[in-house]
Design a protein around this motif. Structure first.
Motif, PDB file in Angstrom:
ATOM      1  N   SER A 160       0.825  -1.210   0.000  1.00 23.09           N
ATOM      2  CA  SER A 160       0.000   0.000   0.000  1.00 23.09           C
ATOM      3  C   SER A 160       0.861   1.263   0.000  1.00 23.09           C
ATOM      4  CB  SER A 160      -0.923   0.002   1.229  1.00 23.09           C
ATOM      5  OG  SER A 160      -1.790  -1.106   1.207  1.00 23.09           O
ATOM      6  N   LEU A 161       1.917   1.269   0.821  1.00 24.33           N
ATOM      7  CA  LEU A 161       2.810   2.433   0.866  1.00 24.33           C
ATOM      8  C   LEU A 161       3.495   2.656  -0.474  1.00 24.33           C
ATOM      9  CD1 LEU A 161       4.441   1.992   4.402  1.00 24.33           C
ATOM     10  CD2 LEU A 161       2.905   3.837   3.674  1.00 24.33           C
ATOM     11  N   LEU A 162       3.963   1.568  -1.082  1.00 24.05           N
ATOM     12  CA  LEU A 162       4.622   1.691  -2.386  1.00 24.05           C
ATOM     13  C   LEU A 162       3.641   2.162  -3.450  1.00 24.05           C
ATOM     14  CD1 LEU A 162       6.867  -1.522  -2.386  1.00 24.05           C
ATOM     15  CD2 LEU A 162       7.624   0.850  -2.209  1.00 24.05           C
ATOM     16  N   ALA A 163       2.394   1.719  -3.370  1.00 20.13           N
ATOM     17  CA  ALA A 163       1.389   2.140  -4.347  1.00 20.13           C
ATOM     18  C   ALA A 163       1.055   3.621  -4.183  1.00 20.13           C
ATOM     19  CB  ALA A 163       0.131   1.285  -4.197  1.00 20.13           C
ATOM     20  N   VAL A 164       0.910   4.057  -2.944  1.00 22.05           N
ATOM     21  CA  VAL A 164       0.550   5.461  -2.679  1.00 22.05           C
ATOM     22  C   VAL A 164       1.670   6.406  -3.099  1.00 22.05           C
ATOM     23  CG1 VAL A 164       0.065   7.147  -0.860  1.00 22.05           C
ATOM     24  CG2 VAL A 164      -1.075   4.910  -0.831  1.00 22.05           C
ATOM     25  N   PHE A 165       2.915   6.004  -2.800  1.00 19.57           N
ATOM     26  CA  PHE A 165       4.052   6.893  -3.064  1.00 19.57           C
ATOM     27  C   PHE A 165       4.874   6.438  -4.277  1.00 19.57           C
ATOM     28  CE2 PHE A 165       3.225   7.201   1.531  1.00 19.57           C
ATOM     29  CZ  PHE A 165       3.002   8.573   1.635  1.00 19.57           C
ATOM     30  N   SER A 166       4.259   5.707  -5.175  1.00 12.44           N
ATOM     31  CA  SER A 166       4.994   5.173  -6.334  1.00 12.44           C
ATOM     32  C   SER A 166       5.585   6.281  -7.209  1.00 12.44           C
ATOM     33  CB  SER A 166       4.071   4.287  -7.175  1.00 12.44           C
ATOM     34  OG  SER A 166       2.937   5.014  -7.636  1.00 12.44           O
TER      35      SER A 166
END
Length: 267
Positions: A160-166
């Protein structure tokens, strides 16, 4: 195992990130960094076990037992590497090398989960076998269930973190030219969630010491990938890689479930 993995991989992540930012990363430096980090991990492992003594009479039976257990894992690892790269070959031939580079970028961003998965593979089966031998089936199932729930939560949070801050991550580490591929991280996030579920099933298989079933699952997955890699990439483009990898993991998971049901009498 966690400390050894941290020593081996964290310096690589930090060094590659810093060198990438200052545009000083090269193949030569990358090889040196990888070699030094694994050397440090090995030296720490030897130092932490410096008081262990060896006896040839004790070592030979252990080696024989380990070979019987790990020979299927060796073959499985080779097949896993080959099948994982089939889709990259198909993408390179169909779309181009830039698409291959984009996929590798997303896989590199997911690298923290790879370290987590490797740690689970090294630590959980050993603990599970000891628990099963001492406390039996109920404690083993409780332990594996607890690890699965906590691991899924951690995997979901990282994804989720990687998706949000991709977007800012890709821009900072790799530059503007790869931002067009940022949506791939959502697809690979789903793949990694599936991979974790399959990994927990694989850990159960390893706990039962039925590594042959792991090899069989890789054979089935390899045949599947050979058959669909090129067609699915032609039909769906770079998204076909995500579809193919996800289905490949599901096929492996299905075989693991079948194998666990067959072996459940051992539990």
């Amino acid at each position: 195992a966690l400390i050894l993995d941290a020593i081996a991989y964290l310096p690589q992540v930090i060094s590659f990130t810093i060198l990438g930012v200052i545009n000083s990363l090269s193949v030569h430096l990358a090889l040196i960094i990888v070699s030094v980090s694994f050397l440090l991990s090995s030296l720490f492992g030897l130092w932490s076990h410096s008081k262990v003594t060896f006896s040839l009479n004790n070592v030979i039976p252990i080696i024989r037992n380990q070979w019987n257990f790990s020979r299927w894992l060796l073959s499985s690892s080779i097949l896993h590497w080959l099948t994982g790269n089939l889709f990259l070959v198909a993408v390179g031939a169909t779309i181009g090398t830039s698409a291959v580079g984009a996929i590798k970028i997303i896989q590199n961003l997911m690298g923290v989960l790879n370290v987590f998965f490797i740690t689970l593979e090294n630590y959980v089966p050993v603990s599970a076998v000891k628990l099963f031998a001492v406390e039996g089936r109920k404690s083993l199932i409780t332990y594996l269930s607890r690890v699965s729930v906590k691991g899924m939560i951690f995997t979901f949070l990282v994804v989720s973190l990687l998706a949000v801050f991709s977007e800012p991550i890709i821009r900072f580490v790799y530059g503007e030219m790869y931002l067009e591929y940022k949506e791939l991280i959502y697809g690979f996030g789903v793949i990694y969630l599936i991979v974790f579920i399959v990994l927990t099933l694989q850990i159960a298989i390893r706990t039962l010491q039925s590594t042959k079933d792991i090899f069989i699952s890789q054979v089935i997955s390899a045949i599947f990938c050979i058959l669909i890699a090129s067609p699915v990439v032609h039909l769906f483009g770079i998204q076909g890689v995500i579809i193919g990898m996800a289905i490949s993991q599901i096929v492996k998971g299905a075989w693991y479930i079948f194998s666990i049901n067959r072996l459940k009498t051992k539990l």
